[in-house]
Design an enzyme around this catalytic site. Structure first.
Site, PDB file in Angstrom:
ATOM      1  N   ASP A 170     -18.995  53.402  38.848  1.00  0.00           N
ATOM      2  CA  ASP A 170     -20.246  53.962  39.360  1.00  0.00           C
ATOM      3  C   ASP A 170     -20.320  55.455  39.078  1.00  0.00           C
ATOM      4  O   ASP A 170     -19.689  56.263  39.758  1.00  0.00           O
ATOM      5  CB  ASP A 170     -20.355  53.704  40.864  1.00  0.00           C
ATOM      6  CG  ASP A 170     -21.663  54.229  41.438  1.00  0.00           C
ATOM      7  OD1 ASP A 170     -22.615  54.437  40.659  1.00  0.00           O
ATOM      8  OD2 ASP A 170     -21.733  54.414  42.669  1.00  0.00           O
ATOM      9  N   ASP A 227     -15.154  50.777  43.129  1.00  0.00           N
ATOM     10  CA  ASP A 227     -16.443  50.509  43.771  1.00  0.00           C
ATOM     11  C   ASP A 227     -16.785  49.026  43.776  1.00  0.00           C
ATOM     12  O   ASP A 227     -17.830  48.638  44.280  1.00  0.00           O
ATOM     13  CB  ASP A 227     -17.555  51.312  43.086  1.00  0.00           C
ATOM     14  CG  ASP A 227     -18.710  51.611  44.031  1.00  0.00           C
ATOM     15  OD1 ASP A 227     -18.494  51.623  45.254  1.00  0.00           O
ATOM     16  OD2 ASP A 227     -19.832  51.827  43.542  1.00  0.00           O
ATOM     17  N   LYS A 244     -23.221  61.469  40.204  1.00  0.00           N
ATOM     18  CA  LYS A 244     -22.270  61.896  41.217  1.00  0.00           C
ATOM     19  C   LYS A 244     -21.587  63.191  40.799  1.00  0.00           C
ATOM     20  O   LYS A 244     -21.497  63.495  39.600  1.00  0.00           O
ATOM     21  CB  LYS A 244     -21.172  60.829  41.396  1.00  0.00           C
ATOM     22  CG  LYS A 244     -21.609  59.551  42.080  1.00  0.00           C
ATOM     23  CD  LYS A 244     -20.439  58.590  42.172  1.00  0.00           C
ATOM     24  CE  LYS A 244     -20.828  57.304  42.874  1.00  0.00           C
ATOM     25  NZ  LYS A 244     -21.130  57.500  44.297  1.00  0.00           N
ATOM     26  N   ARG A 250     -26.784  48.248  47.005  1.00  0.00           N
ATOM     27  CA  ARG A 250     -27.776  47.416  47.700  1.00  0.00           C
ATOM     28  C   ARG A 250     -28.724  46.728  46.724  1.00  0.00           C
ATOM     29  O   ARG A 250     -29.287  45.682  47.044  1.00  0.00           O
ATOM     30  CB  ARG A 250     -28.536  48.271  48.715  1.00  0.00           C
ATOM     31  CG  ARG A 250     -29.429  49.330  48.142  1.00  0.00           C
ATOM     32  CD  ARG A 250     -29.780  50.396  49.161  1.00  0.00           C
ATOM     33  NE  ARG A 250     -28.642  51.236  49.482  1.00  0.00           N
ATOM     34  CZ  ARG A 250     -28.675  52.220  50.372  1.00  0.00           C
ATOM     35  NH1 ARG A 250     -29.788  52.461  51.068  1.00  0.00           N
ATOM     36  NH2 ARG A 250     -27.596  52.947  50.604  1.00  0.00           N
ATOM     37  N   ASP A 259     -27.954  56.195  42.663  1.00  0.00           N
ATOM     38  CA  ASP A 259     -26.590  56.081  43.184  1.00  0.00           C
ATOM     39  C   ASP A 259     -26.524  55.134  44.385  1.00  0.00           C
ATOM     40  O   ASP A 259     -25.440  54.838  44.870  1.00  0.00           O
ATOM     41  CB  ASP A 259     -26.055  57.461  43.577  1.00  0.00           C
ATOM     42  CG  ASP A 259     -24.556  57.458  43.820  1.00  0.00           C
ATOM     43  OD1 ASP A 259     -23.875  56.565  43.267  1.00  0.00           O
ATOM     44  OD2 ASP A 259     -24.062  58.327  44.557  1.00  0.00           O
TER      45      ASP A 259
END
Length: 505
Positions: free
Chosen positions: A278, A296, A285, A359, A355
């Site tokens: 990620d 992740d 990030k 979900r 990011d």
């Protein structure tokens, strides 16, 4: 090599001469109680005092014994389960160090001589050892010496087998079954650690799904199906495709199915986040700590580890595991803030932050689980929000649940296997916050981040009994503690196994 091998565990009736052994030291009224260790090792108490034997949980001291033998004393405090888990883990690390496996390549043996040529250990159990004590000790011994390393160096010798010796004969059969169960919990945890620790130049979505499928193929009763990018597009998995669209390594969906002939009770579906790396996507990030984003997919790893152990234990319950796998990368094909994504089943989401990708993939998998399987119980697990790390720290997982009974079952399962969970609220005051303006839903609205993420996911569960487990804190560790080692921790894997077993009790 995946999976990492763990020491075999057994319960035997008698202490064996010539096999290195360990004895617990409890906290007495006026200091460490050394009598039991002195009797077992055949030495005077001053010998144990000379090596600074301690009752502090996890304090391990080597003991020189007559005739060139040796042993250890290990502190267990008052003997709580967590103290036994800590003691077992510390003992396993001490054994591996003595075998020549240390971080700096050097080992201090002191008066105990050169590195030995053995790989067995026996541990004296105290009188009236409970199944909980034996379970905690087994977890510590099995997991404390865990190590994942990619290296050109030869594999160091490892502890191969541990023998637990009850204080009185006749208790072996009862304790042996508990040891078998607890070691399987440890195996679920260790596999989840392996998958999380694997470097992401190797671990792309195809590797994660394919490795899980290969491992599942060796377990009777467990079936694996890997859905590729084309299948995902044909069936409308817009969230997974959006998140994976920025990478040259396409996304996939892993489905694990365990349906024994003697299945009873509810159908349990477990969904785990499988983001193999990620970057944050366009919402990039910070560089500090980004290397840890290889972990992740810890939620997906927990689901994989749990399904394999559930099948090996032959639990009489139908369980399905879904792991949406994707790499969240930066490129001209990456999804953008402001995009509207259509998920499986048709609901749409307005993207605010690329990011918040977990979900997005979970939404597809949850909607698919609800429509395709209509399970009795639906649980997802993910390293989802930094907010949960702020709320609960780095050693406790958050539980959001639609029903109190399910939340209680998960917390009890965690207590049984030595994983800490805390129930979090699904605050109805924030339901409107996840409603969209351009789309049905907002992906990352302002407000309490862990709560709004859970409320967002709830929109895809079809009103089924559901729980969301946020493991952003405890899925990774920076240092060793208890049975946990630095890196991916495998957190949640054994709680899921215990949950499945509890649903058919």
């Amino acid at each position: 090599m995946i999976p990492t091998s763990l020491p075999e565990m057994d319960v035997v009736g008698k202490w064996r001469d010539g096999v290195p052994g360990a004895v617990a030291v409890f906290e007495g009224e006026s200091g460490p109680d050394l009598a039991a260790a002195a009797e077992r090792f055949g030495v005077d108490i001053p010998v144990l005092e000379a090596v600074e034997a301690s009752a502090s949980p996890g304090a391990v001291r080597g003991v020189p014994l007559p005739n060139g033998r040796f042993g250890w004393v290990v502190g267990v405090g008052s003997g709580r389960p967590d103290q036994w888990r800590t003691a077992g883990a510390a003992l396993a690390r001490a054994v591996h160090e003595r075998l020549g496996d240390s971080d700096d390549g050097e080992t201090e043996f002191g008066d105990l001589g050169e590195a030995p040529e053995w790989d067995y250990l026996q541990v004296q159990l105290p009188a009236e050892a409970s199944s909980g004590l034996v379970s905690s000790l087994t977890l510590g011994l099995a997991l404390g010496g865990y190590r994942f390393r990619v290296t050109a160096k030869p594999v160091p010798p490892r502890l191969r087998k541990v023998l637990l010796v009850p204080a009185s004969e006749g208790a072996e059969d009862e304790l042996r079954e508990q040891v078998r169960l607890s070691r399987e919990w440890a195996a679920a945890t260790a596999l989840a650690r392996d998958l999380a620790n694997a470097p992401s130049n190797v671990k792309d979505p195809a590797w994660l799904a394919g490795t899980a499928a290969e491992l599942a193929g060796s377990v009777p009763g467990l079936k694996a199906t890997v859905r590729n990018e084309k299948w995902l597009a044909e069936h409308g998995f817009g969230g997974i495709l959006a998140v994976g669209g920025g990478s040259s390594r396409p996304p996939a969906l892993l489905e694990l199915s365990y349906q024994p002939e003697n299945a009873e009770g509810p159908h349990l579906v477990l969904v785990g986040k499988g983001i193999t790396f990620d970057t944050g996507g366009i919402s990039l990030k910070p560089a500090d700590g980004m290397h840890l984003m290889r972990t992740d997919m810890s939620g997906g790893a927990a689901v994989i580890g749990a399904l394999l152990s559930i099948a090996r234990l032959e639990l009489p319950i139908r369980v399905t595991g879904l792991v949406p796998c994707a790499e969240n990368h930066v490129s001209g094909s990456a999804y953008r803030p402001g995009d509207v994504v259509r998920h499986y089943g048709g609901k749409t989401t307005e993207v605010a932050n690329t990011d918040a990708e977990g979900r997005m993939v979970l939404a597809d998998a949850l909607a698919y689980a609800a429509e395709e399987f209509n399970p009795d119980v639906l649980v997802d697990v993910a390293t989802l929000t930094g907010a949960m790390k702020v709320a609960l720290g780095l050693r406790t997982g958050g539980v959001f649940a639609s029903e109190s009974d399910l939340a209680d079952r998960l917390c009890r399962a965690g207590e049984q296997v030595g994983e800490a969970w805390w129930r979090m609220p699904l605050l109805e005051d924030h339901v409107e916050d996840v409603k969209g303006e351009l789309a049905d839903l907002k992906q990352a609205p302002p407000g309490p981040g862990g709560v709004t993420a859970a409320l967002f996911l709830r929109e895809f569960t079809g009103g089924l009994p559901w729980a969301h487990l946020d493991i952003a804190g405890p899925a990774r560790a920076e240092k060793n503690y208890a049975e946990v080692v630095a890196g991916g921790t495998g957190f949640a894997a054994r709680s899921l196994v215990a949950l499945a077993a509890g649903l058919v009790d």
